[in-house]
Design an enzyme around this catalytic site. Structure first.
Site, PDB file in Angstrom:
ATOM      1  N   CYS A  85       0.835  -1.198   0.000  1.00  0.00           N
ATOM      2  CA  CYS A  85       0.000   0.000   0.000  1.00  0.00           C
ATOM      3  C   CYS A  85       0.877   1.258   0.000  1.00  0.00           C
ATOM      4  O   CYS A  85       1.502   1.562  -0.998  1.00  0.00           O
ATOM      5  CB  CYS A  85      -0.980  -0.028   1.179  1.00  0.00           C
ATOM      6  SG  CYS A  85      -2.347   1.146   1.021  1.00  0.00           S
ATOM      7  N   HIS A 194      -3.291  -5.700   1.178  1.00  0.00           N
ATOM      8  CA  HIS A 194      -2.547  -5.912   2.421  1.00  0.00           C
ATOM      9  C   HIS A 194      -2.435  -7.395   2.792  1.00  0.00           C
ATOM     10  O   HIS A 194      -3.261  -7.916   3.548  1.00  0.00           O
ATOM     11  CB  HIS A 194      -3.246  -5.182   3.563  1.00  0.00           C
ATOM     12  CG  HIS A 194      -3.099  -3.703   3.529  1.00  0.00           C
ATOM     13  ND1 HIS A 194      -2.204  -3.023   4.319  1.00  0.00           N
ATOM     14  CD2 HIS A 194      -3.727  -2.755   2.782  1.00  0.00           C
ATOM     15  CE1 HIS A 194      -2.292  -1.711   4.078  1.00  0.00           C
ATOM     16  NE2 HIS A 194      -3.215  -1.534   3.141  1.00  0.00           N
ATOM     17  N   GLU A 196      -0.492  -8.733   4.894  1.00  0.00           N
ATOM     18  CA  GLU A 196      -0.227  -8.904   6.333  1.00  0.00           C
ATOM     19  C   GLU A 196      -1.506  -9.002   7.143  1.00  0.00           C
ATOM     20  O   GLU A 196      -1.476  -9.411   8.313  1.00  0.00           O
ATOM     21  CB  GLU A 196       0.664  -7.767   6.852  1.00  0.00           C
ATOM     22  CG  GLU A 196      -0.022  -6.453   7.135  1.00  0.00           C
ATOM     23  CD  GLU A 196      -0.314  -5.615   5.894  1.00  0.00           C
ATOM     24  OE1 GLU A 196      -0.657  -4.426   6.056  1.00  0.00           O
ATOM     25  OE2 GLU A 196      -0.224  -6.133   4.755  1.00  0.00           O
TER      26      GLU A 196
END
Length: 232
Positions: A85, A194, A196
């Site tokens: 991002c 994302h 993660e």
């Protein structure tokens, strides 16, 4: 293996990236934007959130922070670097990846579970996937529209440098549905979604598998472990 995660003023997903590295089996190492010390890490993550000076252009000021001099040198020497991002925006502003990222074409911030197709499964961060595999990873951005001139787009497509493409819905107007890129060497990868946030069962995107879902992002981090071990 040590994975360094850089914190910029305004970063809000740095701890999530550290946790993802730990779950994958690596040792996360916190790196500060104002330092020049990479602390002996084997790979680097530029996390999502915000950096500072984003009012100018997202990532433009962060790309010139002290730590980025070291990150650029490390990337050019072959160290794996992942930009997520805002981290993707920083990689573009640092000229480690081409093109640009602009305001979403609908003008709104978007937050959703996003389908992606893996277009390049041979990078340091994607080797655990298969070519054409479809995954679901959370997406949250206001300035995620990828742009590039016609010549750059043709080169990205022709040389297989598109790492991920949006499926089902283009959430921000990115040209050619591009969600992420890799460099020619395959050690630098950037994407707007994302990974993660999709590393633990029950805490990732809602799919038909419900509480068993949400781990598609973990493969990014296990991939770089396998890449590094194979080169050791």
């Amino acid at each position: 293996m040590k994975i360094g995660v850089v914190t910029f003023p305004g970063s809000l997903d740095d701890r999530d990236a550290q946790r993802a590295a730990r779950i994958a089996g690596a040792e996360p190492v916190a790196l500060w934007h104002g330092d020049h010390d990479l602390k002996g890490v084997d790979a680097i993550v530029l996390p999502g959130g915000f950096s500072y000076g984003d009012y100018l252009r997202c990532g433009a000021i962060a790309a010139r922070s002290p730590i980025m001099r070291e990150v650029i040198d490390a990337a050019n020497s072959g160290m794996p670097v992942l930009g997520i991002c805002n981290g993707f925006q920083v990689l573009v502003e640092a000229h480690l990846l081409p093109g640009g990222l602009i305001r979403n074409d609908h003008g709104d911030f978007i937050c959703r579970d996003q389908g992606l197709r893996v277009e390049n499964a041979s990078t340091a961060w994607t080797n655990g996937f298969t070519q054409g595999q479809e995954i679901t990873v959370p997406l949250k951005n206001g300035e995620g529209g990828f742009i590039a001139d016609a010549e750059t787009l043709a080169r990205l497509e022709g040389e297989g440098l598109v790492a991920f493409r949006y499926t089902g819905l283009n959430p921000n107007g990115s040209l050619n549905d591009i969600a992420g890129l890799t460099n020619e060497r395959g050690n630098v990868v950037g994407l707007m979604p994302h990974p993660e946030h999709a590393v633990e069962p029950g805490f990732g995107p809602d799919t038909d598998e419900a509480m068993r879902s949400g781990v598609d992002g973990l493969t990014f981090f296990t991939s770089v472990l396998q890449h590094t071990l194979a080169r050791a």
